[in-house]
Design an enzyme around this catalytic site. Structure first.
Site: not given
Ligand code: NAD
Length: 369
Positions: A143, A251
């Site tokens: 990310y 996640d």
């Protein structure tokens, strides 16, 4: 002398202020019954901060967050701010505060309250007594890695690029947190990556093993490919104690694990930084759910995820394990007595508003103390 803890409350948008009001009531109750004083300060984040300061996280708010012993956050976001420039959108406030406070470890428990066993999509015997903790690396990995972006080649083909990269230290510090936490639980860590196909996964496995061998040899360590972990979580979730994994896999796996236990309105989380020289660490606690604009202002939001996030704060920031456990027990008792908010309601349950649920939990907590 009572201990003084500074709490910064960032209620945010939508149902954030409604659920955080109940957290403040629980904090006052804990204060009355134990030897601590909570100095509570409030400020804005997300859309509310944009309306007040013109940015989703102001420098002043960030400075207050860094000075506090713990930050308690509600939720951010809403249609009103959806058309703002990307850098000004409410969610940026959330990403910035995590990054600026260097909160690199995200803790998500998947704990199944007995009263909620039937709310799981799995068979009750698979989830009854379930107590897993997922530790997700939060500030590195794909990310944030560079290069990133969308490029266009001369022939018009477009390429979307993201880079997965981890340094030794980024892996070691989150591994330490996982081992440390496991040593206070069932003493087992499962480390997940894809070292069969990714070099960053090979490094992840080597560095976790290094920290295990040199610093936490008494904790049981196993390694698992992340895709297998996704499968094992629905096949036999009780085999896990602590799972440690990177930002991307974390996640997905933490959402999967959390939903084994029922509703979004029940899921707490903690984000932790490193210990400083005073042996205290930066920390932020927030429910997993968002600002729920569809029910905001109606007084029906479930405050339990936020209340359980506060219970995590007591445990992980203030070492108040007893008080933290009492909150968990109170929530379980209220639910098993059939008191539910609208998102959990079953045929024989009694429907409570946000405020009524907060009051019920507090009454139970007073009895439990
Ligand atoms: P959401 O979590 O806000 O809501 C999803 C569904 O769950 C809705 O039907 C909502 O009513 C319900 N729900 C959520 N929390 C609840 C609670 N405590 N009690 C009862 N019901 C609850 O997710 P969404 O609808 O995808 O997003 C809404 C807004 O929240 C968006 O702006 C999004 O960007 C933002 N968001 C913020 C966070 C955060 O602040 N951490 C997380 C996710 C989404």
């Amino acid at each position: 002398m009572s201990k003084l803890y500074k709490l910064l409350i960032l209620s945010g948008d939508g149902i954030g202020p409604e659920v955080m009001d109940e957290v403040i009531k629980v904090a006052k109750c804990v204060e009355e019954k134990s030897d601590v004083v909570f100095e509570i300060q409030k400020d804005d984040i997300g859309g509310a901060a944009y309306d007040r300061y013109g940015v989703p996280l102001s420098d002043e708010t960030l400075a207050k967050a860094k000075e506090s012993h713990a930050v308690l956050l509600g939720a951010v976001g809403g249609e009103k701010w959806d058309n703002l420039d990307f850098s000004l959108r409410p969610e940026q406030g959330l990403l910035s505060i995590r990054k600026e406070m260097d909160l690199f470890a995200n803790l998500r428990p998947a704990l199944c309250f007995e009263s909620m066993v039937d709310a799981s999509s799995l068979k009750s015997e698979l989830v009854s007594g379930l107590d897993i903790l997922i530790v997700r690396e939060l500030t590195g990995g794909i990310y944030f890695g560079e290069p990133r972006g969308i490029e266009e080649k001369s022939d018009g083909t477009r390429i979307g690029i993201n880079t997965q990269s981890y340094t030794t230290e980024e892996i070691r510090r989150v591994a330490r947190i996982a081992f440390e936490l496991a040593s206070k639980r069932d003493n087992r860590v499962t480390s997940c990556e894809k070292s069969n196909v990714m070099e960053s996964g090979i490094l992840w496995r080597e560095e976790v093993s290094y920290i295990h061998k040199n610093e936490y040899p008494n904790v049981e360590l196993s390694h698992m490919y992340a895709d297998n972990c996704a499968m094992q979580l629905v096949r036999n979730p009780k085999q896990f104690d602590v799972i440690v994994t990177d930002n991307l896999f974390g996640d997905i796996l933490s959402d999967e694990a959390a939903m084994l236990t029922g509703s979004l309105g029940m899921l707490p989380s903690a984000s932790l930084g490193a210990f400083d020289s005073n042996n205290s660490r930066k920390s932020l606690y927030e429910p997993v759910h968002g600002s729920a604009p569809d029910i905001a202002g109606k007084g029906i939001a479930n405050p339990i995820a936020s209340i359980l996030s506060f219970a995590m704060c007591l445990k992980y920031s203030f070492n108040m394990d007893k008080e933290s456990d009492l909150i968990n027990q109170s929530v379980n008792k209220v639910l098993s007595d059939g008191y539910k908010t609208a998102d959990l309601i079953g045929d024989d349950d009694k429907n409570l508003s946000t405020v009524e649920m907060g009051d019920k939990i507090i009454n139970q907590l007073k009895q439990n103390f």
